[in-house]
Design an enzyme around this catalytic site. Structure first.
Site, short mmCIF file in Angstrom:
data_model
loop_
_atom_site.label_atom_id
_atom_site.label_comp_id
_atom_site.label_asym_id
_atom_site.label_seq_id
_atom_site.Cartn_x
_atom_site.Cartn_y
_atom_site.Cartn_z
N ASN A 298 0.86 -1.18 0.00
CA ASN A 298 0.00 0.00 0.00
C ASN A 298 0.89 1.23 0.00
O ASN A 298 1.84 1.32 0.79
CB ASN A 298 -0.93 0.03 1.23
CG ASN A 298 -1.77 1.31 1.28
OD1 ASN A 298 -1.32 2.34 1.76
ND2 ASN A 298 -2.99 1.23 0.81
N VAL A 324 -5.22 -0.48 -2.94
CA VAL A 324 -5.82 0.78 -2.48
C VAL A 324 -6.88 0.42 -1.45
O VAL A 324 -7.65 -0.53 -1.65
CB VAL A 324 -6.43 1.58 -3.64
CG1 VAL A 324 -7.19 2.79 -3.13
CG2 VAL A 324 -5.33 2.02 -4.60
N GLU A 325 -6.96 1.18 -0.37
CA GLU A 325 -7.83 0.79 0.74
C GLU A 325 -9.31 0.71 0.38
O GLU A 325 -10.08 0.06 1.07
CB GLU A 325 -7.63 1.71 1.95
CG GLU A 325 -7.67 3.18 1.68
CD GLU A 325 -6.27 3.78 1.53
OE1 GLU A 325 -6.04 4.86 2.09
OE2 GLU A 325 -5.42 3.18 0.84
N GLY A 326 -9.71 1.36 -0.71
CA GLY A 326 -11.10 1.25 -1.14
C GLY A 326 -11.49 -0.15 -1.58
O GLY A 326 -12.67 -0.47 -1.65
N GLY A 327 -10.48 -0.99 -1.90
CA GLY A 327 -10.78 -2.38 -2.25
C GLY A 327 -10.12 -2.90 -3.50
O GLY A 327 -10.40 -4.02 -3.92
#
Length: 519
Positions: A298, A324-327
């Site tokens: 990340n 990316v932390e959104g998925g």
């Protein structure tokens, strides 16, 4: 069966003192037509007032859309989220102590919805231990209004280990967004840039007696949406609003819609731009030396994102998987104002499930920004004096990643140049980043050291490593004087390695070419 209503009618369903849940990031997932109608009603009638807003990501465009629409004195009495910066008017009211403000880790809030839906007592996690989230420090409270209000986290001891416990609460109403709804209210999200936590929030709201309102772009007949494409079942949806304005459904902060961001198209991204040889490139190259083939990674916003450019330039980008932390897994992350979107993702999973992966240690490496560091290795990116933004996903990612590299310039405002393979200080900085004590603990050095976590702090002048005895200087850039250029510009005296090394001199040359062999 869901009932179709207008945005103005939806606004009438929200009552004073309601707890309102939101699932969005930037403008993705934000139902702007409903939000605007709620704000208009408050301006006209003084209702709904004293709302409690609960959200995970920052929600807004730093201008007028998003939850900044609720930034009217009296409309909101408390706000809980991971980042308030994009909602400029809300942020100002928080600074003026008009809103009790709590900033929690992004992954905590989005997964708290599942605990609420299942009628469990709360979320139990180690995420936030030793940081300002810890009730023994600040309890996630960002201003005096919050300190005078309720506690939203407490310590829970299980088998002689401390955990943080975030109690559940009822949700009176949630305002969500999708792309398409059928006549029964089944909702799909085919044009959204990510699969947000809308289902979990809808289930939490429905199971605690609240109402679920979803804004969509299109209405279709029953059966037109394939069952596996339904993200929010119509059985959980009370009301649907079909947006009448295009600007109410923007995919990101920067654009209305790109099929590349929603995974519908794959586009040629071209070669990533080659960075000029300056301090940013030096830092990114040094961070890239920590990459290993097969790593899941990340990269944070700003200077950390340059690591991807270095990996591409050195023909190594296919050796790692960026997330990316959104998925999103794989692909190329978009820059601002499309932050959170990804070109050519290999997979897009639900937002909350990505944080399950992160929290469980799924990341091999995280490269994140560096704003303030102190002698214990604590790092602050969430609050500076009276000004605050919140941590976003920083706490989850930095605490759980197997290795974390914080990176940034050594001082604020310094001017440097690279010449003949050496770093030269042209003009000294105006503000120190390495401080005696940070303004707020977003990352706990003591907790990381106790857990034997590998932590590096990379700047253009030098590299530090976290040890159980504190910060240790382990590398110095060629051309840099340790006493004059480093120690004299720190508020604390770090340990200095007995085996102090010169940073790889190759990264200070116009062409590098060695990363592939390192990876």
């Amino acid at each position: 069966m869901a009932k179709y209503i207008t945005a103005k009618e939806a606004a009438l369903l929200v009552n004073d003192f309601d707890t309102v849940g939101i699932a969005a990031q930037g403008l993705a997932g934000w139902p702007d037509e409903i939000g605007e109608a709620m704000a208009d009603r408050y301006k006209e009638e003084g209702h709904p007032a004293n709302l409690k807003i609960k959200q995970a990501c920052h929600t807004g465009d730093w201008k007028q859309r998003g939850t900044t629409r609720f930034g009217i004195k009296g409309m909101v009495r408390s706000w809980t989220g991971a980042h308030i910066g994009g909602s400029t008017k809300m942020c100002q009211l928080a600074l003026e102590e008009e809103i009790a403000t709590y900033a929690l880790p992004q992954g905590v809030i989005i997964n708290l919805w599942r605990e609420i839906a299942a009628h469990r007592p709360g979320l139990i996690t180690k995420v936030g231990i030793g940081t300002y989230i810890d009730p023994r420090i600040e309890g996630g409270k960002m201003n005096e209004a919050a300190r005078k209000s309720e506690d939203i986290v407490r310590i829970l001891n299980i088998d002689n280990e401390d955990y943080l416990f975030f109690p559940t609460f009822p949700v009176n109403v949630c305002i969500l967004r999708g792309t398409t709804a059928d006549e029964n209210g089944n909702v799909s999200m085919e044009r959204e840039m990510f699969l947000n936590e809308g289902y979990s929030l809808a289930a939490a709201t429905r199971n605690t007696g609240g109402i679920v309102i979803v804004q969509v772009e299109y209405k279709v007949k029953n059966g037109a949406i394939k069952p596996k494409d339904v993200i929010i079942p119509g059985a959980l949806v009370d009301y649907v609003v079909v947006a009448t304005k295009e600007e109410a459904s923007w995919q990101t902060e920067g654009r209305y819609y790109s099929p590349a961001f929603s995974g519908e198209h794959r586009v040629p991204t071209g070669s990533m731009p080659v960075l000029a040889l300056d301090e940013k490139k030096i830092v990114a190259r040094r961070c890239a030396r920590e990459l290993k083939s097969g790593m899941i990674v990340n990269l944070g916003v700003g200077m950390p994102a340059n690591v991807a450019s270095i990996a591409a330039e050195e023909d190594c980008i296919d050796k790692i998987t960026l997330t990316v932390e959104g998925g999103s897994f794989g692909g190329v992350a978009a820059a601002k104002p499309d932050f959170g979107a990804v070109y050519n993702s290999e997979a897009i999973i639900p937002h909350n499930q990505m944080f399950d992966f992160y929290d469980g240690g799924g990341l091999d490496l995280a490269v994140l920004g560096l704003a303030q560091v102190d002698e214990d290795g604590n790092l602050n990116v969430s609050k500076f004096g009276p000004k605050f933004m919140g941590p976003g996903g920083f706490i989850n990612i930095s605490q759980a990643s197997k290795k974390v590299v914080f990176c940034g310039s050594f001082m604020v405002g310094a001017k440097t140049k690279v010449e003949d393979g050496k770093l030269i200080i042209v003009e000294e900085g105006t503000e120190k980043k390495f401080m005696k004590k940070v303004d707020q603990i977003t990352f706990s050095g003591k907790t990381a050291a106790a857990n034997n976590k590998t932590v590096l702090y990379v700047t253009e002048r030098c590299v530090f490593q976290l040890t159980k005895d504190g910060m240790e200087l382990i590398e110095v850039a060629p051309g840099i004087d340790v006493e004059k250029d480093i120690l004299a510009n720190m508020e604390f005296k770090p340990l200095v390695s007995k085996d102090l090394k010169t940073m790889d001199e190759e990264i200070f040359k116009e062409t590098w070419g060695s990363l592939k062999s390192i990876v």
